[in-house]
Design a protein around this motif. Structure first.
Motif, PDB file in Angstrom:
ATOM      1  N   LEU A  32      -5.363  42.987 -10.160  1.00  0.00           N
ATOM      2  CA  LEU A  32      -5.572  41.549 -10.051  1.00  0.00           C
ATOM      3  C   LEU A  32      -6.229  41.059 -11.334  1.00  0.00           C
ATOM      4  CD1 LEU A  32      -5.494  38.993  -8.259  1.00  0.00           C
ATOM      5  CD2 LEU A  32      -7.762  39.640  -7.425  1.00  0.00           C
ATOM      6  N   SER A  33      -5.636  40.094 -11.981  1.00  0.00           N
ATOM      7  CA  SER A  33      -6.141  39.622 -13.269  1.00  0.00           C
ATOM      8  C   SER A  33      -6.282  38.105 -13.267  1.00  0.00           C
ATOM      9  CB  SER A  33      -5.187  40.028 -14.398  1.00  0.00           C
ATOM     10  OG  SER A  33      -4.950  41.414 -14.379  1.00  0.00           O
ATOM     11  N   VAL A  34      -7.168  37.628 -14.128  1.00  0.00           N
ATOM     12  CA  VAL A  34      -7.322  36.188 -14.341  1.00  0.00           C
ATOM     13  C   VAL A  34      -6.480  35.805 -15.548  1.00  0.00           C
ATOM     14  CG1 VAL A  34      -8.921  34.307 -14.843  1.00  0.00           C
ATOM     15  CG2 VAL A  34      -9.663  36.238 -13.430  1.00  0.00           C
ATOM     16  N   VAL A  35      -5.666  34.782 -15.405  1.00  0.00           N
ATOM     17  CA  VAL A  35      -4.782  34.365 -16.498  1.00  0.00           C
ATOM     18  C   VAL A  35      -4.944  32.868 -16.750  1.00  0.00           C
ATOM     19  CG1 VAL A  35      -3.069  36.175 -16.085  1.00  0.00           C
ATOM     20  CG2 VAL A  35      -2.864  33.990 -14.902  1.00  0.00           C
ATOM     21  N   GLY A  36      -4.689  32.494 -17.983  1.00  0.00           N
ATOM     22  CA  GLY A  36      -4.667  31.069 -18.330  1.00  0.00           C
ATOM     23  C   GLY A  36      -5.925  30.327 -17.944  1.00  0.00           C
ATOM     24  N   GLY A  68      -7.774  30.109 -15.362  1.00  0.00           N
ATOM     25  CA  GLY A  68      -8.496  30.609 -14.198  1.00  0.00           C
ATOM     26  C   GLY A  68      -7.622  30.967 -13.020  1.00  0.00           C
ATOM     27  N   ARG A  69      -6.327  30.939 -13.212  1.00  0.00           N
ATOM     28  CA  ARG A  69      -5.410  31.340 -12.142  1.00  0.00           C
ATOM     29  C   ARG A  69      -5.392  32.868 -12.034  1.00  0.00           C
ATOM     30  NH1 ARG A  69      -0.719  30.747 -13.699  1.00  0.00           N
ATOM     31  NH2 ARG A  69      -1.145  30.078 -15.844  1.00  0.00           N
ATOM     32  N   TYR A  70      -5.056  33.345 -10.845  1.00  0.00           N
ATOM     33  CA  TYR A  70      -5.007  34.791 -10.616  1.00  0.00           C
ATOM     34  C   TYR A  70      -3.561  35.284 -10.587  1.00  0.00           C
ATOM     35  CZ  TYR A  70      -9.980  34.915  -9.518  1.00  0.00           C
ATOM     36  OH  TYR A  70     -11.341  34.840  -9.596  1.00  0.00           O
ATOM     37  N   GLN A  71      -3.388  36.502 -11.091  1.00  0.00           N
ATOM     38  CA  GLN A  71      -2.062  37.128 -11.117  1.00  0.00           C
ATOM     39  C   GLN A  71      -2.164  38.559 -10.596  1.00  0.00           C
ATOM     40  OE1 GLN A  71       1.019  36.659 -14.437  1.00  0.00           O
ATOM     41  NE2 GLN A  71       0.158  38.668 -14.894  1.00  0.00           N
ATOM     42  N   GLN A  82       5.012  40.780 -11.340  1.00  0.00           N
ATOM     43  CA  GLN A  82       3.771  40.034 -11.482  1.00  0.00           C
ATOM     44  C   GLN A  82       3.893  38.728 -10.709  1.00  0.00           C
ATOM     45  OE1 GLN A  82       3.462  39.931 -15.846  1.00  0.00           O
ATOM     46  NE2 GLN A  82       1.882  41.512 -15.723  1.00  0.00           N
ATOM     47  N   LEU A  83       2.931  38.484  -9.803  1.00  0.00           N
ATOM     48  CA  LEU A  83       3.023  37.360  -8.888  1.00  0.00           C
ATOM     49  C   LEU A  83       1.768  36.513  -8.941  1.00  0.00           C
ATOM     50  CD1 LEU A  83       4.314  39.343  -5.770  1.00  0.00           C
ATOM     51  CD2 LEU A  83       5.695  38.201  -7.500  1.00  0.00           C
ATOM     52  N   ALA A  84       1.953  35.214  -8.766  1.00  0.00           N
ATOM     53  CA  ALA A  84       0.813  34.311  -8.675  1.00  0.00           C
ATOM     54  C   ALA A  84       0.101  34.541  -7.343  1.00  0.00           C
ATOM     55  CB  ALA A  84       1.281  32.860  -8.778  1.00  0.00           C
ATOM     56  N   VAL A  85      -1.220  34.339  -7.333  1.00  0.00           N
ATOM     57  CA  VAL A  85      -2.032  34.531  -6.137  1.00  0.00           C
ATOM     58  C   VAL A  85      -2.708  33.214  -5.773  1.00  0.00           C
ATOM     59  CG1 VAL A  85      -3.994  35.753  -5.126  1.00  0.00           C
ATOM     60  CG2 VAL A  85      -2.451  36.947  -6.701  1.00  0.00           C
ATOM     61  N   SER A  86      -2.599  32.821  -4.514  1.00  0.00           N
ATOM     62  CA  SER A  86      -3.255  31.601  -4.050  1.00  0.00           C
ATOM     63  C   SER A  86      -4.726  31.867  -3.778  1.00  0.00           C
ATOM     64  CB  SER A  86      -2.588  31.109  -2.757  1.00  0.00           C
ATOM     65  OG  SER A  86      -1.238  30.788  -2.980  1.00  0.00           O
ATOM     66  N   PHE A 103     -11.776  46.535  -5.386  1.00  0.00           N
ATOM     67  CA  PHE A 103     -12.622  46.314  -6.556  1.00  0.00           C
ATOM     68  C   PHE A 103     -12.449  44.864  -7.020  1.00  0.00           C
ATOM     69  CE2 PHE A 103      -8.677  48.322  -7.988  1.00  0.00           C
ATOM     70  CZ  PHE A 103      -8.209  47.387  -8.911  1.00  0.00           C
ATOM     71  N   ALA A 104     -13.336  44.403  -7.842  1.00  0.00           N
ATOM     72  CA  ALA A 104     -13.339  43.008  -8.285  1.00  0.00           C
ATOM     73  C   ALA A 104     -12.203  42.738  -9.262  1.00  0.00           C
ATOM     74  CB  ALA A 104     -14.678  42.670  -8.963  1.00  0.00           C
ATOM     75  N   ALA A 105     -11.872  41.439  -9.368  1.00  0.00           N
ATOM     76  CA  ALA A 105     -10.799  41.033 -10.303  1.00  0.00           C
ATOM     77  C   ALA A 105     -11.199  41.345 -11.730  1.00  0.00           C
ATOM     78  CB  ALA A 105     -10.526  39.538 -10.153  1.00  0.00           C
ATOM     79  N   GLN A 106     -10.193  41.642 -12.529  1.00  0.00           N
ATOM     80  CA  GLN A 106     -10.422  41.927 -13.950  1.00  0.00           C
ATOM     81  C   GLN A 106     -10.144  40.665 -14.770  1.00  0.00           C
ATOM     82  OE1 GLN A 106      -7.957  45.280 -14.865  1.00  0.00           O
ATOM     83  NE2 GLN A 106      -9.145  46.685 -13.633  1.00  0.00           N
TER      84      GLN A 106
END
Length: 254
Positions: free
Chosen positions: A217-221, A223-226, A234-238, A251-254
């Motif tokens: 799970l990553s933070v992109v752009g 502050g959106r999550y991917q 690779q999918l967007a996460v609500s 584990f926490a988002a990277q």
């Protein structure tokens, strides 16, 4: 000649369908039955190729008869006739089974007839039996083991265990497998109700993933999550699904 039976506890329902079927060349009516018991007797005398089966009947529902027929080596094709709402009708679409809504629409009847002609011509008995068994079993467990995907004149069985993730595509859902993507005409919301929550997780209003595919799970752009899956997707996460996804990851988002 395709032999068919009409099963409906209401006389007007049987009469309306019989009159509508008179325009179908090559179809022969074997019997009109007002109950599941009467249908069994009629089929014992002369096997039918197709049964127009009302779901809601007193004493014994059409579903119970369908469950029994699904255990036959070569069950007749069933066109379910129902007054169910749209949500319930989705169940037929999930399993690639045909249905008619009351009052019967001539265009929809013609479509069901065309599909039946194609199915019988290709002798898809094994695939159809599996689809019918899947539907009758899902009404008990509210879960399914395979998708029954309809193409022209045929039904393909796709095991749920082979699906890596699912994505909404209008009135369809994309089933993403290891080597291909299959388009299935059914709402994603209906499919979600039949998937085991211990195996699948919704991550977005348009996407559901297999839990063992979840990797990063990553933070992109802005502050959106991917989410990255094991298969590389690779999918967007609500935001509303973020907490459960983090629990799944452990584990926490990277």
């Amino acid at each position: 000649m395709i032999r068919y039976i009409i099963v409906d506890d209401e006389a007007p329902g049987r009469a309306n369908l019989r009159l509508a079927m008179q325009a179908q060349a090559g179809w022969r009516l074997l019997a009109e039955c007002d109950s599941a018991a009467a249908a069994r007797e009629a089929m014992a005398r002369t096997p039918a190729d197709v049964i127009f089966l009302d779901i809601q009947m007193p004493r014994e529902s059409g579903l119970e008869l369908a469950r029994e027929l699904s255990r036959l080596p070569a069950p007749p094709l069933i066109v379910f006739v129902t007054a169910y709402n749209t949500h319930a009708v989705d169940a037929f679409e999930v399993h690639a089974l045909d249905y008619l809504l009351k009052p019967i629409d001539d265009r929809r009847l013609a479509q069901a007839i065309e599909r039946a002609n194609a199915m019988l011509g290709l002798r898809q008995h094994d695939a159809y039996r599996a689809a019918l068994q899947g539907y009758t079993a899902a009404t008990h467990t509210q879960q399914m083991d395979s998708f029954s995907v309809r193409s022209v004149g045929s039904i393909e069985q796709i095991p749920v265990r082979d699906v890596l993730w699912l994505q909404a595509a209008g009135n369809y859902v994309e089933l993403h497998l290891a080597a291909r993507t299959v388009l299935h005409r059914v709402p994603l919301s209906r499919v979600e109700q039949l998937l085991r929550p211990e195996d699948f997780l919704r991550v977005h209003r348009t996407a559901i993933v297999r839990r063992d595919q979840v990797r990063r799970l990553s933070v992109v752009g802005d502050g959106r999550y991917q989410l990255t899956l094991a298969c590389g997707a690779q999918l967007a996460v609500s935001a509303r699904h973020l907490a459960e996804l983090k629990t799944c990851l452990g584990f926490a988002a990277q």
